[in-house]
Enzyme design. Structure first.
Site, short mmCIF file in Angstrom:
data_model
loop_
_atom_site.label_atom_id
_atom_site.label_comp_id
_atom_site.label_asym_id
_atom_site.label_seq_id
_atom_site.Cartn_x
_atom_site.Cartn_y
_atom_site.Cartn_z
N HIS A 55 43.05 -20.96 -9.32
CA HIS A 55 43.16 -22.33 -8.81
C HIS A 55 42.01 -23.24 -9.24
O HIS A 55 41.55 -24.08 -8.47
CB HIS A 55 43.32 -22.32 -7.28
N GLU B 39 45.84 -15.61 -5.35
CA GLU B 39 46.74 -15.75 -6.50
C GLU B 39 46.06 -15.69 -7.87
O GLU B 39 46.25 -16.56 -8.70
CB GLU B 39 47.54 -17.05 -6.37
N ASP C 291 41.86 -27.80 -6.57
CA ASP C 291 42.79 -26.81 -7.09
C ASP C 291 42.88 -27.05 -8.59
O ASP C 291 42.10 -27.84 -9.14
CB ASP C 291 44.14 -26.91 -6.37
#
Lengths: 634, 634
Positions: B317, B387, B263
């Site tokens: 990420h 995201e 991440d």
């Protein structure tokens, strides 16, 4: 592959100087404005590992709780080997140290050395470090000499024990000298803990590091009672797990393990004079604390500076273990045991309360107290006293008959008198068990501690009140104003079992939500009292003995308790030791580092943040004034 | 003292018959109406320990997940010694078994024997049983013979793998015979797990016990994908802790460990062809998964019936590990790395997203994929995709310049095209890494899975959608109606990190409160779809691949993860395996027993109830119709 690289670098380095064993990491940490800043490392300059940087960056190093006296922390660290650490002298003022005290100090020193050795070898519960490659040459390493000077030879922890200490670390080319001065062993032990916290294993240099210059003068706790309560009745905890808890408490300078041994659910301690109690009341024959077990726990507590405070909760919270009365010709010792539907007779299954109308119970209680006093040698004793359900007693004929005869009725007032009589009779037995000496009794808040009844039944010279009710409980100012000593365990902050599922039905449990470490950190009894309009006086402030976090065990046992206790109680530990005037933010860095330290020492503490935050102090914040970019999410 | 008593009883007993080694406990448990009732033991009659009683009391014994086929459980148990358990035969239909399959079955057998031996000796993570006194005479004990017959020789777990099995246990005076029939090793392995769950160590008799007669026919999972996601980027998890997680999954017949390896926080896996990634991106040189590590994890997964599914989350990420581009002449591989204030550019610190306008990233990605495919041999692959923060890309000149040129603007539509282009290019590299073969790609829900864009960018034949949004997300019915395969990880039930403190500020975290095991148990994807007015068809039902609980690691690492994962995921395991039509209540007894079983096997699972509830089944309930006695509290 990494291993090989490390090897090459270190072999290369060790051909130069012993301390130049360099990491192959890309990053180094530099101290700027009291924060360690992650920076790209320069070739040829030894990298500084984040935790080593933190040792000398920030006013309080990585100490938790932060010292309360004057603190000076040096600006660099010295590599050292645990094998080179020596206890050079132990003095007890001008007198020679009694062997018991000497033994205690040596024990504290051995613990320090074990902690350092385990840290050096990477030994924790998780096993040894994967790449343990030590390139520090022993011959070149400085000796670390520890000198301890005690003002007194006290070796029993009481509410009056002086736990203060002063600690200095100095160094020259051959020696690092650690000087510990304290009035008691307990103060010295805390200083040993500080010494261990002023060291770090530095992964980048594959070496332990200690701060080169330290002066901590007059470090002492703000409160004398710094507790954790463990409930071993709802679920059993093995002796080993209790020893681990005590060890972890010592890492946080917490000094009291309040042991809620029994409850309605089980009676897990051996009472040789009334063996029916543990035979009927233990979950299994294997789940009984023998006297050998208790002695082990007591000894572990002593050497870790932790008082083991036993509670026999009464007259409610007595069930399993009390059923055998009729079969032994003793009548009903407890009533409502396992009575259904439980909701009418108690707060949770199984129900059960002692039967104060049966005079035979006092002899049994006396035997329990005698066992407890012989084993625990308490300086203060916990007599329970919470959550009496009148409906239980009121639906038991032999009790209502007795009350009508002796107390003239069955209204609340009569039940209070009935309970008051029980308290009087049981207290007499407690004093007998204590060799006919008075001993301060701790009682939970209840109707007996209500303004209506407080002064009728309780005496501020004899009774300490543990406040488990919410911080806005109207009893609290009255207790303070009436001069009672208080221990704060307000459930809306200090109950560690809150925020998990409801174990009886759907949804989460009664005291949800979960209490974050910041809540414990900010929980200030003085503020609670002021908020309730109590005018603080020195006397009232002194009557706040401290606080206690409670690990009730309906939904936890030794397998998961450590993550619920730690590091939240570390935050409480700082509140109790340092009583900070600032908020939680200045503690974040030290909390996160301390949590990692505890984890490395084998405590299964919960994580507070990504490790990234520890390596990038100051970046993990939330500012409500900044517009979020969320509406830009695809 | 207890030890002595046990000794006397056992010596006495062993002079009679070997199986009469009696407990000195006061209680025995008798099966009445499918519940084990705690009863006072009668002298001379051997006591029955609660867990032994449960083995034959209740339709599903103590099995969890409960079998889905037809189940017959005998009424008594037989004592046995683990040393007497033998693998008698392994057959692969009419053909001879390939050595790989034989090795796998033998391995599963060895695990069974280890589990039984550890249970017998009381060996768990907590150490050996305190009183290990074994009074069972070996000579008198029956042999336990295990025969395994496999229908096929498949040894790779895929979405099509037949995990079903049938299991019978029978007994005569000399032998207990266990027959396992399965189409694959994976089915047989589950049956081995069932066998271990049909045994108990009986403290009262100091002996292992096995159910005497069992027939479980056609036991198979309701869903082919039964997953846990582990995030090793926010906090690192040691290899040992991952192996422990896999082992614990196997106790619950969970079959997929979705490994969210990287991440923005860290890049902890070795990529030999692009070593900058792990060198810059790992927290420390010790916190990198080597290929040896991954192979160990893969092998452990295989023998425990657990697929290791890697995720490289992209293009958002991505942060730490991607900063070296400019210094190596590669340009910016990622943008917004650690950009401040983070709230404008990502969901949590540190920010970072790949730079799809830099064509050099595809070569780097190709090397990551190649490493992953070589190591993990995936049958399905997780390509992340959650995201993406437009504001990050939109404030980066080289990206907006590129977009204006190639896509004609910087509105949402253009960003979707930009991302779509990235997906296309990266997918090409994924297929290359897979030897130029297509492979199903899993993507998290996002704007790309929104009805507005779904069919433009994604193809139900190629893409599987993992739903992390809430159960009421309006995307869900559209995904179902468009024929997409789905994995449910709805955060409002399946995120295991919810309900703890907010790691950035005060209060509790974004997805609070804590999700109790009963919520996971009741989380039924079919109901979620019906609730959103989806007309269920066989095709849609088949497209529900399963569910996955997610252990995001901002606030957890290996020290406290087990108590957050277990036993909550055991409840999900039963949902996924057995798909019960009833509520959670019929599962309470088995859940509590299973949790204790896992704890005894060394899993640090959280406790659900007091041990009292386990010993007094049916008494720990809550009935809102009953008046509480609380107002009677004093």
């Amino acid at each position: 592959m990494r291993l090989v690289v490390l090897l090459v670098v270190c072999v290369f380095a060790s051909s130069g100087s012993a301390s130049k064993c360099e990491s192959n990491g890309v990053w180094t940490w530099l101290c700027k404005n009291e924060a360690c800043v992650k920076t790209e490392a320069t070739k040829g300059t030894p990298a500084i590992e984040v935790n080593t940087c933190k040792l000398t960056c920030g006013r309080f190093s990585s100490l938790l709780p932060k010292p309360s006296g004057t603190v000076t922390i040096g600006t660099s660290t010295i590599p050292f080997l645990p094998s080179k650490v020596q206890l050079k002298s132990v003095k007890c003022g001008s007198a020679s140290c009694p062997s018991r005290v000497k033994w205690l100090v040596e024990n504290a020193f051995n613990r320090l050395q074990n902690t350092l050795t385990n840290s050096y070898l990477g030994i924790s519960k998780k096993g040894k470090r994967k790449t343990s490659f030590f390139c520090v040459k022993e011959a070149n390493q400085r000796t670390v000499e520890v000198n301890v000077e005690l003002g007194t030879t006290h070796s029993k922890l009481t509410l009056g024990t002086d736990e203060s200490s002063s600690l200095t670390i100095g160094s020259d080319d051959s020696t690092v000298t650690v000087e510990i001065e304290a009035n008691t062993f307990f103060g010295a032990r805390h200083a040993f803990e500080s010494v261990s916290q002023l060291t770090m294993f530095d992964e980048a240099h594959d070496s332990l590091q200690i701060v080169d210059e330290v002066a901590i003068v007059g470090d002492k706790p703000a409160y004398p009672y710094r507790g954790i309560m463990l409930d071993t009745s709802r679920n059993f905890f093995s002796v080993d797990s209790i020893l681990r808890l005590i060890t972890a408490m010592s890492y946080n300078k917490m000094n009291t393990l309040h042991w809620h041994i029994t409850d309605t659910h089980s009676f897990p301690i051996e009472i040789p004079s009334v063996p029916e109690l543990h035979k009927w009341g233990s979950y299994t024959p294997e789940r009984i604390y023998s006297h050998e077990d208790v002695k082990k726990i007591m000894n572990h507590g002593l050497i870790h500076g932790v008082r083991i405070l036993p509670e026999f909760d009464q007259p409610a919270h007595c069930g399993e273990g009390w059923q055998w009365g009729p079969s032994k010709g003793m009548g009903n010792l407890a009533v409502c045991v396992k009575k259904e539907p439980w909701q009418k007779y108690c707060v949770e299954p199984p129900c059960g309360q002692l039967n104060p109308s049966n005079m035979k119970i006092y002899d049994v209680l006396g035997k329990i107290y005698k066992t407890y006093f012989d084993l625990f040698l308490p300086d203060i004793y916990h007599a329970g006293g919470d959550e009496i359900n009148i409906n239980c007693w009121n639906t038991t004929d032999e009790i209502t008959d007795y009350m009508k005869e002796k107390h003239g009725g069955v209204s609340e007032k009569h039940f209070m008198d009935f309970w008051g009589g029980f308290l009087k009779k049981s207290t007499k037995k407690i004093i007998e068990a204590n060799g006919n000496k008075e001993i301060p009794l701790i009682l939970w808040t209840s109707k007996m501690t209500d303004p209506k009844y407080l002064n009728k039944f309780l005496d501020p010279k004899k009774h300490i009140v543990q406040i488990w009710t919410a911080a806005n409980d109207k009893q609290i100012p009255n207790l303070a104003r009436n001069g009672f000593k208080m221990i704060f365990s307000t459930y809306d902050t200090l109950y560690l079992d809150c925020g998990f599922g409801n174990w009886l039905t759907e949804g989460n449990n009664w005291c949800s939500p979960y209490k974050d470490w910041k809540m414990l950190y900010m929980n200030d009894p003085v503020k609670i009292l002021k908020h309730q309009n109590v005018t603080m006086t020195d006397a009232i402030r002194k009557n706040i003995l401290g606080q206690e976090a409670a690990m009730w065990s309906e939904q936890v046992d030794e397998h998961s308790s450590e993550g619920k206790i730690w590091p939240r109680v570390s935050a409480l530990a700082e509140r109790l030791w340092s009583d900070p005037s600032h908020g939680w933010k200045p503690a974040v860095n030290r909390m996160v580092t301390h949590r990692e330290r505890m984890a490395n020492r084998g405590v299964q503490a919960d994580a507070l943040q990504p490790l990234w935050c520890q390596q990038n102090a100051g970046y993990c914040y939330y500012d409500p004034a900044i517009n979020k970019g969320e509406h830009f999410m695809i």
